[in-house]
Every structure is written in structure tokens, then in C-alpha cells.
Motif scaffolding. Structure first.
Motif, PDB file in Angstrom:
ATOM      1  N   CYS A 111      -6.239   1.701 -11.013  1.00  0.00           N
ATOM      2  CA  CYS A 111      -7.519   1.003 -11.194  1.00  0.00           C
ATOM      3  C   CYS A 111      -8.704   1.947 -11.022  1.00  0.00           C
ATOM      4  CB  CYS A 111      -7.622  -0.167 -10.219  1.00  0.00           C
ATOM      5  SG  CYS A 111      -6.495  -1.530 -10.583  1.00  0.00           S
ATOM      6  N   SER A 112      -8.649   2.820 -10.010  1.00  0.00           N
ATOM      7  CA  SER A 112      -9.751   3.763  -9.787  1.00  0.00           C
ATOM      8  C   SER A 112      -9.855   4.766 -10.928  1.00  0.00           C
ATOM      9  CB  SER A 112      -9.575   4.493  -8.455  1.00  0.00           C
ATOM     10  OG  SER A 112      -9.896   3.637  -7.389  1.00  0.00           O
ATOM     11  N   ASN A 113      -8.726   5.228 -11.424  1.00  0.00           N
ATOM     12  CA  ASN A 113      -8.736   6.147 -12.560  1.00  0.00           C
ATOM     13  C   ASN A 113      -9.365   5.471 -13.781  1.00  0.00           C
ATOM     14  OD1 ASN A 113      -7.972   8.731 -13.748  1.00  0.00           O
ATOM     15  ND2 ASN A 113      -6.520   7.532 -14.944  1.00  0.00           N
ATOM     16  N   ASN A 114      -9.002   4.224 -14.013  1.00  0.00           N
ATOM     17  CA  ASN A 114      -9.562   3.470 -15.129  1.00  0.00           C
ATOM     18  C   ASN A 114     -11.078   3.304 -14.963  1.00  0.00           C
ATOM     19  OD1 ASN A 114      -9.519   1.717 -17.467  1.00  0.00           O
ATOM     20  ND2 ASN A 114      -9.763   0.028 -16.028  1.00  0.00           N
ATOM     21  N   LEU A 115     -11.511   2.933 -13.753  1.00  0.00           N
ATOM     22  CA  LEU A 115     -12.945   2.797 -13.502  1.00  0.00           C
ATOM     23  C   LEU A 115     -13.642   4.139 -13.711  1.00  0.00           C
ATOM     24  CD1 LEU A 115     -15.414   1.182 -12.643  1.00  0.00           C
ATOM     25  CD2 LEU A 115     -14.703   1.503 -10.249  1.00  0.00           C
ATOM     26  N   GLY A 127     -20.332   8.870 -10.212  1.00  0.00           N
ATOM     27  CA  GLY A 127     -19.454   7.729  -9.963  1.00  0.00           C
ATOM     28  C   GLY A 127     -18.061   7.970 -10.516  1.00  0.00           C
ATOM     29  N   ALA A 128     -18.002   8.561 -11.706  1.00  0.00           N
ATOM     30  CA  ALA A 128     -16.705   8.874 -12.323  1.00  0.00           C
ATOM     31  C   ALA A 128     -15.941   9.873 -11.465  1.00  0.00           C
ATOM     32  CB  ALA A 128     -16.916   9.433 -13.729  1.00  0.00           C
ATOM     33  N   PHE A 129     -16.644  10.887 -10.950  1.00  0.00           N
ATOM     34  CA  PHE A 129     -15.994  11.881 -10.099  1.00  0.00           C
ATOM     35  C   PHE A 129     -15.442  11.218  -8.836  1.00  0.00           C
ATOM     36  CE2 PHE A 129     -15.729  15.116  -6.850  1.00  0.00           C
ATOM     37  CZ  PHE A 129     -15.109  16.166  -7.510  1.00  0.00           C
ATOM     38  N   ARG A 130     -16.250  10.388  -8.218  1.00  0.00           N
ATOM     39  CA  ARG A 130     -15.844   9.705  -6.984  1.00  0.00           C
ATOM     40  C   ARG A 130     -14.588   8.861  -7.200  1.00  0.00           C
ATOM     41  NH1 ARG A 130     -20.016   6.763  -6.558  1.00  0.00           N
ATOM     42  NH2 ARG A 130     -19.030   4.923  -7.410  1.00  0.00           N
ATOM     43  N   GLU A 131     -14.567   8.044  -8.247  1.00  0.00           N
ATOM     44  CA  GLU A 131     -13.421   7.161  -8.499  1.00  0.00           C
ATOM     45  C   GLU A 131     -12.185   7.953  -8.911  1.00  0.00           C
ATOM     46  OE1 GLU A 131     -12.935   3.951  -7.853  1.00  0.00           O
ATOM     47  OE2 GLU A 131     -14.979   3.830  -7.078  1.00  0.00           O
ATOM     48  N   THR A 132     -12.379   8.968  -9.731  1.00  0.00           N
ATOM     49  CA  THR A 132     -11.242   9.763 -10.190  1.00  0.00           C
ATOM     50  C   THR A 132     -10.664  10.588  -9.042  1.00  0.00           C
ATOM     51  OG1 THR A 132     -12.262   9.815 -12.385  1.00  0.00           O
ATOM     52  CG2 THR A 132     -10.470  11.358 -11.992  1.00  0.00           C
ATOM     53  N   ASP A 133     -11.524  11.104  -8.185  1.00  0.00           N
ATOM     54  CA  ASP A 133     -11.054  11.832  -7.009  1.00  0.00           C
ATOM     55  C   ASP A 133     -10.254  10.905  -6.102  1.00  0.00           C
ATOM     56  OD1 ASP A 133     -11.008  14.236  -5.299  1.00  0.00           O
ATOM     57  OD2 ASP A 133     -12.224  12.994  -3.950  1.00  0.00           O
ATOM     58  N   ARG A 134     -10.744   9.708  -5.916  1.00  0.00           N
ATOM     59  CA  ARG A 134     -10.021   8.716  -5.113  1.00  0.00           C
ATOM     60  C   ARG A 134      -8.644   8.442  -5.724  1.00  0.00           C
ATOM     61  NH1 ARG A 134     -10.139   2.535  -5.132  1.00  0.00           N
ATOM     62  NH2 ARG A 134      -9.160   2.067  -3.167  1.00  0.00           N
ATOM     63  N   ALA A 135      -8.611   8.263  -7.037  1.00  0.00           N
ATOM     64  CA  ALA A 135      -7.344   8.012  -7.732  1.00  0.00           C
ATOM     65  C   ALA A 135      -6.377   9.166  -7.525  1.00  0.00           C
ATOM     66  CB  ALA A 135      -7.599   7.791  -9.227  1.00  0.00           C
ATOM     67  N   LEU A 136      -6.894  10.388  -7.605  1.00  0.00           N
ATOM     68  CA  LEU A 136      -6.040  11.562  -7.427  1.00  0.00           C
ATOM     69  C   LEU A 136      -5.487  11.634  -6.007  1.00  0.00           C
ATOM     70  CD1 LEU A 136      -4.768  14.121  -8.523  1.00  0.00           C
ATOM     71  CD2 LEU A 136      -6.896  15.334  -7.950  1.00  0.00           C
ATOM     72  N   GLN A 137      -6.317  11.352  -5.027  1.00  0.00           N
ATOM     73  CA  GLN A 137      -5.846  11.371  -3.633  1.00  0.00           C
ATOM     74  C   GLN A 137      -4.713  10.366  -3.426  1.00  0.00           C
ATOM     75  OE1 GLN A 137      -9.067  11.031  -0.800  1.00  0.00           O
ATOM     76  NE2 GLN A 137     -10.326  12.441  -1.993  1.00  0.00           N
ATOM     77  N   ILE A 138      -4.900   9.168  -3.940  1.00  0.00           N
ATOM     78  CA  ILE A 138      -3.874   8.120  -3.786  1.00  0.00           C
ATOM     79  C   ILE A 138      -2.598   8.524  -4.524  1.00  0.00           C
ATOM     80  CG2 ILE A 138      -3.263   5.721  -4.280  1.00  0.00           C
ATOM     81  CD1 ILE A 138      -6.331   5.112  -4.066  1.00  0.00           C
ATOM     82  N   ALA A 139      -2.743   8.956  -5.778  1.00  0.00           N
ATOM     83  CA  ALA A 139      -1.571   9.312  -6.588  1.00  0.00           C
ATOM     84  C   ALA A 139      -0.810  10.475  -5.966  1.00  0.00           C
ATOM     85  CB  ALA A 139      -2.004   9.654  -8.018  1.00  0.00           C
TER      86      ALA A 139
END
Length: 167
Positions: A111-115, A127-139
Motif C-alpha cells: 500500500c505504501s509503495n502504491n501511495l 511524500g513519494a520518498f517518504r512512502e516508498t522508503d517506508r515500503a522498502l523498510q517493511i519489505a
């Protein structure tokens, strides 16, 4: 082939349960994803929005099914150029997953990667960097850094980082 099977199953399910029942709408949700993958965005959006209205009525709380469908709808809306609506649906999906499944759930990464993709398309690179970074940390935590999904998110993050540097 999946499309025709789902369409036939939907028709039978609607005859048995009615078109506003949960059962046919679960099929609609799946059909909307298949149609999205076939680039048939108008039909995909129609099915996704209909199913989401029914899901919102039947579920007593926002569930992962609503999150998944909101995410699918956000992808469809992004492809149609409706970025504000896409962002709203993507953010809804992130919020539901964080609240109901936890911030470290694998679906949270998706979901974060999509956002992040949608925010990038809107020009909100921070905002894109923040969400994509979050997605990467989780993944990375969930799957490991060499997993294909984590690697793809890493490439997305690198692309956004390069765009931020050139500003």
C-alpha cells in the motif's frame, strides 16, 4: 480466460444472492483487478466502485478487504489520470492496513509503495520518498533485501531520490 470465468461466476452469484450482496461483490473486487491488469480501466473502475460501496455497507469496520479494494481502485484512478481521487483511496488503504493489520504487515509495504507511485505522479516527491522508503523498510524486514519486491521498491526509491537531487 480469468475474465470470462469471473464474469460467468458473477452472473450466477448475482442471480442467487442479488447484486448488492457480499458474495457477488467479492467476485466484482477480483474482476476489477483482472480488468485493471488488462488495461480495461473504465470497466475495472465500475466494478471496483460498486463493490466498495457494498463493502462499506456490510463490513462493521474497515477490513483488509476494503484496503485491498481501495488500493486497486487507486491504481485504476491513477491510470485514468484522476490523481487526487487515487491518492485519497491509496491513503485510505494505508490507514486501514496500519490500523487493522499493523504498520509492519506485508500489505502495508504494498500500500505504501502504491501511495508513493501516486504521490510521485502528483509531483509530491518528498511524500513519494517518504512512502516508498517506508515500503522498502517493511519489505526488507518481511522478505529480505534480495527479494524481488524489495528490490523493485529499492529501484523506485532510487528513481525518486535522483529526481529530488535534480530539483
Amino acid at each position: 480466460k480469468a475474465r470470462s470465468l469471473l464474469e460467468r461466476t458473477l452472473a450466477v452469484s448475482e442471480r442467487i444472492y442479488g447484486d448488492a450482496s457480499m458474495y457477488p461483490c467479492e467476485i466484482r473486487a477480483t474482476l476489477s483487478w483482472v480488468l485493471c491488469r488488462l488495461n480495461e480501466f473504465d470497466a475495472a473502475r465500475s466494478h471496483a466502485e460498486y463493490a466498495l460501496r457494498v463493502f462499506d455497507r456490510y463490513y462493521t469496520k474497515e477490513s483488509d478487504a476494503i484496503a485491498r479494494l481501495s488500493m486497486t481502485l487507486s491504481i485504476i484512478l491513477k491510470e485514468q489520470g484522476h490523481l487526487a481521487l487515487a491518492e485519497r483511496n491509496a491513503q485510505r488503504a494505508v490507514d486501514i492496513v496500519d490500523r487493522e493489520l499493523g504498520r509492519g504487515h506485508a500489505l502495508a509495504a504494498l500500500c505504501s509503495n502504491n501511495l508513493g507511485h501516486i504521490l510521485e505522479a502528483r509531483g509530491d516527491l518528498l511524500g513519494a520518498f517518504r512512502e516508498t522508503d517506508r515500503a522498502l523498510q517493511i519489505a526488507t524486514i518481511r522478505f529480505g533485501s534480495s527479494h524481488a519486491f524489495a528490490s523493485q521498491i529499492g529501484r523506485n526509491l532510487d528513481r525518486i531520490r535522483r529526481r529530488l537531487i535534480t530539483l
